[in-house]
Design an enzyme around this catalytic site. Sequence first.
Site, PDB file in Angstrom:
ATOM      1  N   GLU A 167      28.004  43.468  39.389  1.00  0.00           N
ATOM      2  CA  GLU A 167      27.754  42.315  38.546  1.00  0.00           C
ATOM      3  C   GLU A 167      28.786  41.218  38.759  1.00  0.00           C
ATOM      4  O   GLU A 167      29.916  41.482  39.173  1.00  0.00           O
ATOM      5  CB  GLU A 167      27.702  42.723  37.084  1.00  0.00           C
ATOM      6  CG  GLU A 167      28.890  43.529  36.621  1.00  0.00           C
ATOM      7  CD  GLU A 167      28.637  44.116  35.225  1.00  0.00           C
ATOM      8  OE1 GLU A 167      28.988  43.426  34.267  1.00  0.00           O
ATOM      9  OE2 GLU A 167      28.096  45.231  35.117  1.00  0.00           O
ATOM     10  N   CYS A 180      33.290  34.944  38.392  1.00  0.00           N
ATOM     11  CA  CYS A 180      34.055  36.183  38.310  1.00  0.00           C
ATOM     12  C   CYS A 180      33.378  37.205  39.209  1.00  0.00           C
ATOM     13  O   CYS A 180      32.200  37.516  39.051  1.00  0.00           O
ATOM     14  CB  CYS A 180      34.075  36.655  36.852  1.00  0.00           C
ATOM     15  SG  CYS A 180      34.872  38.248  36.646  1.00  0.00           S
ATOM     16  N   CYS A 196      34.805  51.834  39.523  1.00  0.00           N
ATOM     17  CA  CYS A 196      36.269  51.740  39.536  1.00  0.00           C
ATOM     18  C   CYS A 196      36.819  53.127  39.236  1.00  0.00           C
ATOM     19  O   CYS A 196      36.209  53.896  38.507  1.00  0.00           O
ATOM     20  CB  CYS A 196      36.729  50.758  38.457  1.00  0.00           C
ATOM     21  SG  CYS A 196      38.514  50.474  38.426  1.00  0.00           S
ATOM     22  N   CYS A 202      40.713  53.104  32.839  1.00  0.00           N
ATOM     23  CA  CYS A 202      41.169  52.475  31.583  1.00  0.00           C
ATOM     24  C   CYS A 202      40.179  52.821  30.459  1.00  0.00           C
ATOM     25  O   CYS A 202      38.967  52.719  30.641  1.00  0.00           O
ATOM     26  CB  CYS A 202      41.277  50.960  31.738  1.00  0.00           C
ATOM     27  SG  CYS A 202      42.429  50.449  33.023  1.00  0.00           S
ATOM     28  N   CYS A 233      37.388  50.186  29.193  1.00  0.00           N
ATOM     29  CA  CYS A 233      36.659  49.398  30.198  1.00  0.00           C
ATOM     30  C   CYS A 233      35.390  50.114  30.650  1.00  0.00           C
ATOM     31  O   CYS A 233      35.423  51.294  30.998  1.00  0.00           O
ATOM     32  CB  CYS A 233      37.579  49.134  31.393  1.00  0.00           C
ATOM     33  SG  CYS A 233      36.786  48.183  32.692  1.00  0.00           S
ATOM     34  N   GLU A 281      39.248  47.526  41.150  1.00  0.00           N
ATOM     35  CA  GLU A 281      40.662  47.174  41.251  1.00  0.00           C
ATOM     36  C   GLU A 281      40.874  46.515  42.622  1.00  0.00           C
ATOM     37  O   GLU A 281      40.872  47.187  43.653  1.00  0.00           O
ATOM     38  CB  GLU A 281      41.514  48.449  41.093  1.00  0.00           C
ATOM     39  CG  GLU A 281      42.986  48.280  41.409  1.00  0.00           C
ATOM     40  CD  GLU A 281      43.656  47.059  40.746  1.00  0.00           C
ATOM     41  OE1 GLU A 281      43.497  46.861  39.534  1.00  0.00           O
ATOM     42  OE2 GLU A 281      44.325  46.300  41.477  1.00  0.00           O
ATOM     43  N   SER A 315      43.271  39.793  39.667  1.00  0.00           N
ATOM     44  CA  SER A 315      43.780  40.550  38.521  1.00  0.00           C
ATOM     45  C   SER A 315      43.971  42.009  38.912  1.00  0.00           C
ATOM     46  O   SER A 315      43.088  42.619  39.497  1.00  0.00           O
ATOM     47  CB  SER A 315      42.767  40.447  37.376  1.00  0.00           C
ATOM     48  OG  SER A 315      43.203  41.202  36.279  1.00  0.00           O
ATOM     49  N   CYS A 324      33.650  43.140  31.599  1.00  0.00           N
ATOM     50  CA  CYS A 324      33.783  44.087  32.687  1.00  0.00           C
ATOM     51  C   CYS A 324      32.834  45.300  32.694  1.00  0.00           C
ATOM     52  O   CYS A 324      33.009  46.236  31.912  1.00  0.00           O
ATOM     53  CB  CYS A 324      35.219  44.607  32.583  1.00  0.00           C
ATOM     54  SG  CYS A 324      35.993  44.754  34.141  1.00  0.00           S
TER      55      CYS A 324
HETATM   56  N1  SAH Z   1      41.147  46.130  37.864  1.00  0.00           N
HETATM   57  C1  SAH Z   1      41.650  44.818  37.615  1.00  0.00           C
HETATM   58  C2  SAH Z   1      40.579  43.716  37.506  1.00  0.00           C
HETATM   59  C3  SAH Z   1      39.302  43.987  36.739  1.00  0.00           C
HETATM   60  S1  SAH Z   1      39.205  43.920  35.016  1.00  0.00           S
HETATM   61  C4  SAH Z   1      42.538  44.810  36.381  1.00  0.00           C
HETATM   62  O1  SAH Z   1      42.674  45.832  35.755  1.00  0.00           O
HETATM   63  O2  SAH Z   1      43.152  43.787  36.094  1.00  0.00           O
HETATM   64  C5  SAH Z   1      39.499  42.314  34.434  1.00  0.00           C
HETATM   65  C6  SAH Z   1      40.165  42.313  33.060  1.00  0.00           C
HETATM   66  O3  SAH Z   1      39.251  42.702  31.999  1.00  0.00           O
HETATM   67  C7  SAH Z   1      41.317  43.315  32.976  1.00  0.00           C
HETATM   68  O4  SAH Z   1      42.406  42.716  32.333  1.00  0.00           O
HETATM   69  C8  SAH Z   1      40.719  44.415  32.137  1.00  0.00           C
HETATM   70  O5  SAH Z   1      41.716  45.201  31.571  1.00  0.00           O
HETATM   71  C9  SAH Z   1      39.892  43.617  31.151  1.00  0.00           C
HETATM   72  N2  SAH Z   1      38.891  44.389  30.392  1.00  0.00           N
HETATM   73  C10 SAH Z   1      38.220  45.481  30.755  1.00  0.00           C
HETATM   74  N3  SAH Z   1      37.398  45.896  29.768  1.00  0.00           N
HETATM   75  C11 SAH Z   1      37.568  45.033  28.752  1.00  0.00           C
HETATM   76  C12 SAH Z   1      36.993  44.927  27.446  1.00  0.00           C
HETATM   77  N4  SAH Z   1      36.114  45.803  27.014  1.00  0.00           N
HETATM   78  N5  SAH Z   1      37.394  43.890  26.661  1.00  0.00           N
HETATM   79  C13 SAH Z   1      38.322  42.987  27.107  1.00  0.00           C
HETATM   80  N6  SAH Z   1      38.878  43.036  28.326  1.00  0.00           N
HETATM   81  C14 SAH Z   1      38.514  44.052  29.137  1.00  0.00           C
END
Ligand code: SAH
Length: 318
Positions: free
Chosen positions: A65, A78, A85, A89, A92, A133, A164, A306
């Site tokens: 996406e 974006c 991934c 986390c 996410c 990532e 990021s 995300c």
């Molecule tokens: N893997 C990379 C880039 C992808 S995520 C990273 O971790 O930075 C892009 C951003 O969205 C990251 O800061 C991630 O932590 C955040 N993110 C993921 N799920 C989210 C959610 N449910 N609400 C808000 N931010 C979220």
Amino acid sequence: ARQIFQWLYKGIYDYELMTDISKDLKNVLNENTYIENISCEKIMVSHEDETKKYLFRLSDGNIIESVYMKYKHGNSVCVSSQAGCRMGCSFCASTIGGLQRNLLASEMIDQVLKIQSDTGEKISNVVIMGSGEPFENYDEVLRFIRILHTKEGLNISLRNITVSTCGIIPRIIDFAYQMPQVTLAVSLHASNDETRNHIMPINRKYPLSQLMKACKEYIAITNKRITFEYALIEGVNDSEKDAKELALLVKDMLCHVNLISLNKVDESHLKGTNRQSAERFKNILEQHKINATIRRELGSDIDAACGQLRRRYNDWKN
Ligand code: SAH
């Protein structure tokens, strides 16, 4: 090569349409190469703002996406850097099914080209903040950035590109040397190891003290501001104590803290902080002279966070 290159990034997907290339060369190209052409499965348009979310299908069937966002300063896309991934986390959606595979530079570029062609708008900003990532797919992400930037490519200024990362330390340093003009965002989301270990497993490999040391090194090498992303999660990382601890952590660093209330993910019990508590958190940072903004949530009515949309894909198909 230059002629073909220019056609490709004008969004031409067929060698036959490249009018200044000989028939013989077209044959050679057709026999030996293919032009990446991801297909658009679904587009969702936000009723609240002009945000659009795209679901694309890759040639092997994987679904990814991308999001289009309109800002005063320009049109932003974006981009996803991986299908799925493996970072795990807990808040996410992208990581729920694990990692499928890395994307090729061509698959990243085509997300931008397809959105440019659908919206009819020139894309001026790219954030690599979709699923995946980027620093786990480092070489292809660098190729992608070079194509975005080059004049015959998309001619996008390096300063308008943001990568990021969840904090892959060795790559942060590599990136400082190789792409010093690109903007770096680091997903912090916690101000101590205990909380960060809990919500971001990568912290067990690269703990906060080492991560902050690498960020300071990044700033020293590039002389650029780092963006720290901090998603406020109710009862997890949003207390007054957390705000003070965060202020101490980033004190005296050339940085900006982007606060966002966590977007609710169905599969997780975690909830975003309310507006009032987010404001309180921001005020504490500002009292400590830390630059901070609460990000507007764009496209929350279309699951633009995300990996959320990709999760829904199977429901729609059935
Ligand atoms: N893997 C990379 C880039 C992808 S995520 C990273 O971790 O930075 C892009 C951003 O969205 C990251 O800061 C991630 O932590 C955040 N993110 C993921 N799920 C989210 C959610 N449910 N609400 C808000 N931010 C979220």
